[in-house]
Design an enzyme around this catalytic site. Structure first.
Site, PDB file in Angstrom:
ATOM      1  N   ARG A 123      59.068  45.341  65.915  1.00 25.54           N
ATOM      2  CA  ARG A 123      58.814  46.601  65.781  1.00 25.54           C
ATOM      3  C   ARG A 123      57.238  46.092  66.055  1.00 25.54           C
ATOM      4  NH1 ARG A 123      56.884  46.667  59.472  1.00 25.54           N
ATOM      5  NH2 ARG A 123      55.530  45.237  60.441  1.00 25.54           N
TER       6      ARG A 123
ATOM      7  N   CYS B  86      54.091  40.664  46.400  1.00 32.32           N
ATOM      8  CA  CYS B  86      53.199  40.578  48.061  1.00 32.32           C
ATOM      9  C   CYS B  86      52.154  41.273  48.068  1.00 32.32           C
ATOM     10  CB  CYS B  86      54.256  40.609  48.864  1.00 32.32           C
ATOM     11  SG  CYS B  86      52.791  40.624  50.618  1.00 32.32           S
TER      12      CYS B  86
ATOM     13  N   SER C 113      55.301  37.477  55.069  1.00 28.56           N
ATOM     14  CA  SER C 113      54.775  38.513  55.390  1.00 28.56           C
ATOM     15  C   SER C 113      53.657  39.364  55.734  1.00 28.56           C
ATOM     16  CB  SER C 113      55.864  38.990  56.129  1.00 28.56           C
ATOM     17  OG  SER C 113      55.714  40.519  56.742  1.00 28.56           O
TER      18      SER C 113
ATOM     19  N   GLU D 144      63.118  38.560  48.127  1.00 31.07           N
ATOM     20  CA  GLU D 144      64.466  39.650  48.450  1.00 31.07           C
ATOM     21  C   GLU D 144      64.870  39.812  49.531  1.00 31.07           C
ATOM     22  OE1 GLU D 144      60.369  41.737  49.470  1.00 31.07           O
ATOM     23  OE2 GLU D 144      60.728  40.007  47.492  1.00 31.07           O
TER      24      GLU D 144
ATOM     25  N   LYS E  52      48.224  36.242  60.873  1.00 31.87           N
ATOM     26  CA  LYS E  52      49.713  36.800  60.039  1.00 31.87           C
ATOM     27  C   LYS E  52      50.474  35.377  59.770  1.00 31.87           C
ATOM     28  CE  LYS E  52      53.732  39.575  59.352  1.00 31.87           C
ATOM     29  NZ  LYS E  52      54.019  41.046  59.407  1.00 31.87           N
TER      30      LYS E  52
ATOM     31  N   HIS F 161      58.607  37.104  49.486  1.00 34.89           N
ATOM     32  CA  HIS F 161      60.220  38.011  50.129  1.00 34.89           C
ATOM     33  C   HIS F 161      60.412  37.101  49.765  1.00 34.89           C
ATOM     34  CE1 HIS F 161      57.035  41.673  51.097  1.00 34.89           C
ATOM     35  NE2 HIS F 161      56.304  40.661  51.588  1.00 34.89           N
TER      36      HIS F 161
END
Length: 313
Positions: free
Chosen positions: A249, A142, A192, A237, A163, A235
């Site tokens: 969040r 990233c 992300s 992972e 985003k 990502h």
């Protein structure tokens, strides 16, 4: 693969409950083999969660792996207990005399800043330079992928109008690449991020080649032609709930985030997301460890350091 980690690392209990083969120092010391030495430079604020995610994937291979967790000394972490950092992490100054078979450098939530305004930028440049000289293969994730492409090749990052968040379909452009052995023609992966690296900028550098991209999320995987640098903008992972945690969040702090795309069934945040990228995530990391690290790195890491020193002189 048995992955060697301290017996009291929080990730150990979680991985053991998932039948991931973890090995304590005591058991590893009784084995007469040359394990792989892998460093993880963890730039994420949620360090414990990120450790668990990466160790889960690095533990899916038949080779023993010794893990060294690294943090930046220039940045004070506010989301991870100091005792955890002191117990399990080292700084770059503590390991700069060593060499590693492989290194993973994570992303970080600093995309809104120019690279040279990140408080640990100089330290990270030192780590990336070290990786080029003393690590056989480095996997940048990233923001770290954007940072490395900028530092080594001058590739710019571009701010996105909104985003990119969600689970996106990617096309494997070079199925002959060993990173994608066993892959389908397409695979899903989370993204992300607020910035991107563009295909046309990478194509200006003949020493790089693009391996995978997404029609929606853009450039996904790039490598150097010597295969010692791999850049992933997504990502693989991530856990099932990572994007959900990020979305809630952002809601809590009043950012009015868009719902992550292709993530919640029916785009309903009250419905548990499906885990649709797990198999390819394990395969990708297993391929990287096997084909880019284990089968290529010299048996003696001092030979790697000496070879790079000779090339630099």
């Amino acid at each position: 693969m048995p992955i060697k980690i301290p017996a009291d690392l929080p990730a150990r209990a979680a991985l053991a409950s998932e039948n991931i083969f973890v090995m304590t120092d005591e058991r590893a010391d009784r084995q007469d083999i040359r394990p792989l030495e892998i460093a993880i430079v963890n730039l994420m604020p949620t360090k414990i969660a990120t450790e668990t995610q990466l160790l889960r994937l690095l533990g899916n291979s038949p080779i023993q792996v010794n893990i060294t967790l690294l943090r930046t000394a220039a940045h004070e972490s506010r989301n991870t207990p100091v005792q955890h950092l002191e117990r399990f992490y080292k700084t770059f100054d503590e390991i700069r005399h060593k060499s590693f078979d492989g290194m993973v450098i994570t992303g970080a939530p600093v995309e809104h800043l120019p690279f040279d305004q990140v408080d640990y930028w100089d330290e990270l440049v030192g780590i990336m330079t070290f990786a080029r000289e003393r690590v056989y293969s480095t996997l940048y994730l990233c923001w770290a992928a954007q940072a490395a492409l900028h530092h080594f090749y001058g590739v710019p990052k571009h701010v996105l109008p909104g985003k990119v968040s969600g689970i996106f379909c990617h096309e494997v452009l070079r199925p002959e690449c060993r990173l994608f052995r066993g892959f389908d023609d397409e695979f899903l992966a989370p993204h992300s991020r607020h910035t991107e690296v563009r295909t046309e900028d990478v194509l200006r550098h003949p020493e790089l080649r693009i391996l995978a991209e997404s029609a929606e999320a853009g450039l996904a995987v790039v490598e150097s032609r010597d295969q010692r640098q791999v850049f992933m903008t997504g990502h693989l992972e991530y856990d099932r709930g990572t994007l959900d945690a990020e979305y809630r969040r952002d809601l809590a702090r009043g950012d009015d985030p868009a719902i992550p795309r292709h993530y919640y069934p029916g785009d309903d945040p009250d419905v548990m997301p499906l885990m649709t990228w797990r198999a390819h995530a394990h395969l990708f990391y297993s391929n990287w460890l096997n084909y880019y690290v284990y089968q290529e790195t010299p048996f003696s890491l001092t030979a790697l350091a000496r070879d790079d020193g000779e090339r630099a002189s």
